[in-house]
Structure formats: structure tokens, C-alpha cells
Design an enzyme around this catalytic site. Structure first.
Site: not given
Ligand code: PSU
Ligand code: MN
Length: 311
Positions: A27, A88, A108, A140, A142, A144, A161
Site C-alpha cells: 500500500e 487517503k 489496505v 467505525d 475499517s 479493510d 495496532k
């Protein structure tokens, strides 16, 4: 290939794909939003070198001039690393940014879209997005994770993380039938931290066996991703307690400042980086490199497996 999607391949990647060489997609959002200049450019080059040392060809992906670039040159990396304000671009943003033109840094999720269109079955990123803490309130999650349910690409990472709710992240993947295989540890890793404290559903340390499991996942008719994790090396890892207290403070600050939506990830990452000072930069670099190297080895083992199957 769909002619409506403008894909541009570097010479090296088009040659690698034409000759069946193993390729690992990477990415570009980590370059523009993950690290400051010039560390970001230096790290992107080291990550590419790590894929090569694992035995595959790196294809860093970005949006440039309204086209998806598959395989950034050194000059491209420098330009993306040093240009401020590159947006982004996640999967949902891709159509708009491509239609308008201009530059975009792929997450990603959007990198997986590009990798699949390009015919690249491997992707590496040290940290994936996931279910955010407090998602029961904010919803929320992602993109991804949603993209993993749609793209037939093996994703190599060091987990995610601890700014995220890793328990819920794993539940989401389980519900969506996305396998997780952990290499070199019994646990799901947490980027800077060796372990998330959560046990992984499967552990395989043998790269050839992981490659076989990946191929079998797709042979079973699954059209989605498969996640392979490996932890940061112990020497560069950051302690759990230290990361935890920093995150609690950063989340409260983000809330107070009204930081929301897709800006949360970068805000929290920066806060952890600042609080752990130089060590987080070192940990960040170390885990990006070790993940990329493993992805290179896996892609090479997978390519070998496919060659054997054909003979
Ligand atoms: N996690 C990291 N580093 C990153 C990201 C996540 O440790 O750079 C980036 C990746 O590009 C990932 C994106 O795809 O953040 C997820 O953002 P969001 O949570 O807004 O979907
Ligand atoms: Mn989000």
C-alpha cells in the site's frame, strides 16, 4: 482486464506477471499518512528490498493522474513521500478519485482491489485496519475488513495496532469466513506488541504449508482473503502496558477535539508515535520490514506450488 479501469504497470511488474514470478502488492497510504518525510521514503524502499530478499518482486500501489499505478518507481515513491496533502483513498473513494484525476494514497482495502485487478495474489502491510474501540457506539469498522470478504488476495501482516478493538476485529473475520493463520507465534500479534493477548485460531510456522493452506482456501471455492500474521521481533517490540496507557489518553484527546471518521486512525497512530518517542519509529520500521520479508517468502513458496501443480 476491465478496460474501464486504468491500470498502469511498471515495466518490472508487467514482466514479472507475464513470466509467472511471485509478486507482493504494497500500500502507499503508509508512505503518505503512516510516517513523516523523509523516514517514509526510506522505509518504503527498505520494505521493497525486504520483499525482494524474501524472493518476490514488490509492487507498491498508488493512484496517480487518475490511474492505478501498479509498481511505483523510486521517483514515484519520493514524489508521494514528499508531497503534502495527498488524500487517503480507500475502496469507496477509488471511483471518485480515479474519475477526477490526481494523486491518491491507497489503504489496505483499495490496494487489495488493485492487486486483484492486476492478478497479484499477495499483499503485505504491517498493520491492517479493524474494528475501532467503541464501535458499538460509532460503528467505525475499517473498510479493510469488508474488503477482505471480497478480494481473493492473501494478506500478510503483523495484526493491527492496539488503537483498535482486536477481539472484535477477530470476531468480525471469523463471522466473515476469513481464515487467520499465525506464523511464529500462538497469538494474534499487535503491530508494536508481540501479542494482542488473544490466541490465534491457527498456527503454522512452515512457509510451504502456509502456501498450501492459502491455495486450498481458494480451491474450496472461497473468493475472499486469507490473513497470515507474524509478530514483530522481540528486540524491537514495545511493552503492552506502555502502549495501553498512551492509547487511552489519545482516545480521550481525539474525542475532546472532535476527531472523527477516517481521520481517527492517523490521529491515534501519531499520538502513540509521539508518546513512545524514537522507539516507535524503530519498531514501526522493523515490523514493516519483517512482514514484507515474510510476504516475499510466502509468495515465492506459493508460486512454486502452482508451478508444481502444473507439471
Ligand atoms: N494501521 C497501521 N498503519 C496504517 C494504517 C493502519 O498500523 O498506516 C492505515 C492503512 O492504510 C489502513 C488504513 O488500510 O490505515 C485503515 O484506515 P481506516 O481505519 O480509516 O479504514
Ligand atoms: Mn473508519
Amino acid at each position: 482486464m476491465n478496460s474501464a479501469v486504468p491500470l498502469v504497470f511498471s515495466e518490472e511488474i508487467s514482466d514479472a506477471l507475464a513470466t509467472g514470478k511471485p509478486v507482493v502488492a504494497l500500500e502507499s497510504n503508509v508512505i503518505t499518512h503512516g510516517l513523516p518525510y523523509p523516514d517514509n521514503a526510506a522505509t518504503a524502499r527498505k520494505v521493497e528490498a525486504a520483499v525482494r530478499s524474501g524472493g518476490a518482486v514488490p509492487a507498491t500501489i498508488c493512484v496517480d493522474d487518475g490511474r492505478i499505478r501498479v509498481g511505483m518507481t523510486d521517483a514515484d515513491i519520493e514524489r508521494f513521500a514528499s508531497t503534502p496533502g495527498i488524500p487517503k483513498v480507500s475502496s469507496r473513494d477509488l471511483p471518485v478519485v480515479l474519475a477526477r484525476g490526481g494523486m491518491g494514497a491507497t489503504t489496505v482495502a483499495s490496494s487489495l482491489v488493485a492487486a486483484e485487478l492486476a492478478g497479484i495474489p499477495f499483499f503485505a502491510s504491517a498493520g491492517i485496519g479493524g474494528v475501532h474501540r467503541g464501535a458499538e457506539r460509532t460503528m467505525d469498522i475499517s473498510s479493510d475488513l469488508v474488503q477482505f470478504t471480497r478480494s481473493k488476495v492473501a494478506v500478510v501482516c503483523a495484526g493491527a495496532k492496539k488503537i483498535l478493538d482486536l477481539g472484535l476485529t477477530m470476531e468480525y473475520l471469523e463471522t466473515q469466513c476469513v481464515p487467520i493463520i499465525s506464523c511464529g507465534s500462538d497469538d494474534f500479534p499487535a503491530f508494536y506488541c508481540v501479542s494482542s493477548g488473544l490466541r490465534s485460531p491457527h498456527r503454522i510456522d512452515d512457509v510451504a504449508l502456509i502456501a498450501a493452506a492459502i491455495e486450498t482456501h481458494w480451491a474450496l471455492g472461497n473468493e475472499n482473503s486469507i490473513l497470515i500474521t507474524a509478530p514483530i521481533g522481540q528486540a524491537d517490540a514495545i511493552g503492552d502496558d506502555e502502549v495501553e496507557s498512551v492509547i487511552a489518553g489519545a482516545m480521550a484527546a481525539a474525542d475532546a477535539e472532535g476527531v472523527r471518521g477516517n481521520a481517527i486512525t492517523k490521529y491515534l497512530m501519531r499520538a502513540v508515535d509521539e508518546a513512545t518517542e524514537g522507539r516507535s519509529a524503530k519498531a514501526n520500521m522493523s515490523v514493516l520490514i519483517s512482514t514484507a520479508e515474510l510476504a516475499g517468502r510466502l509468495a515465492a513458496a506459493h508460486a512454486e506450488l502452482r508451478t508444481k501443480d502444473l507439471s
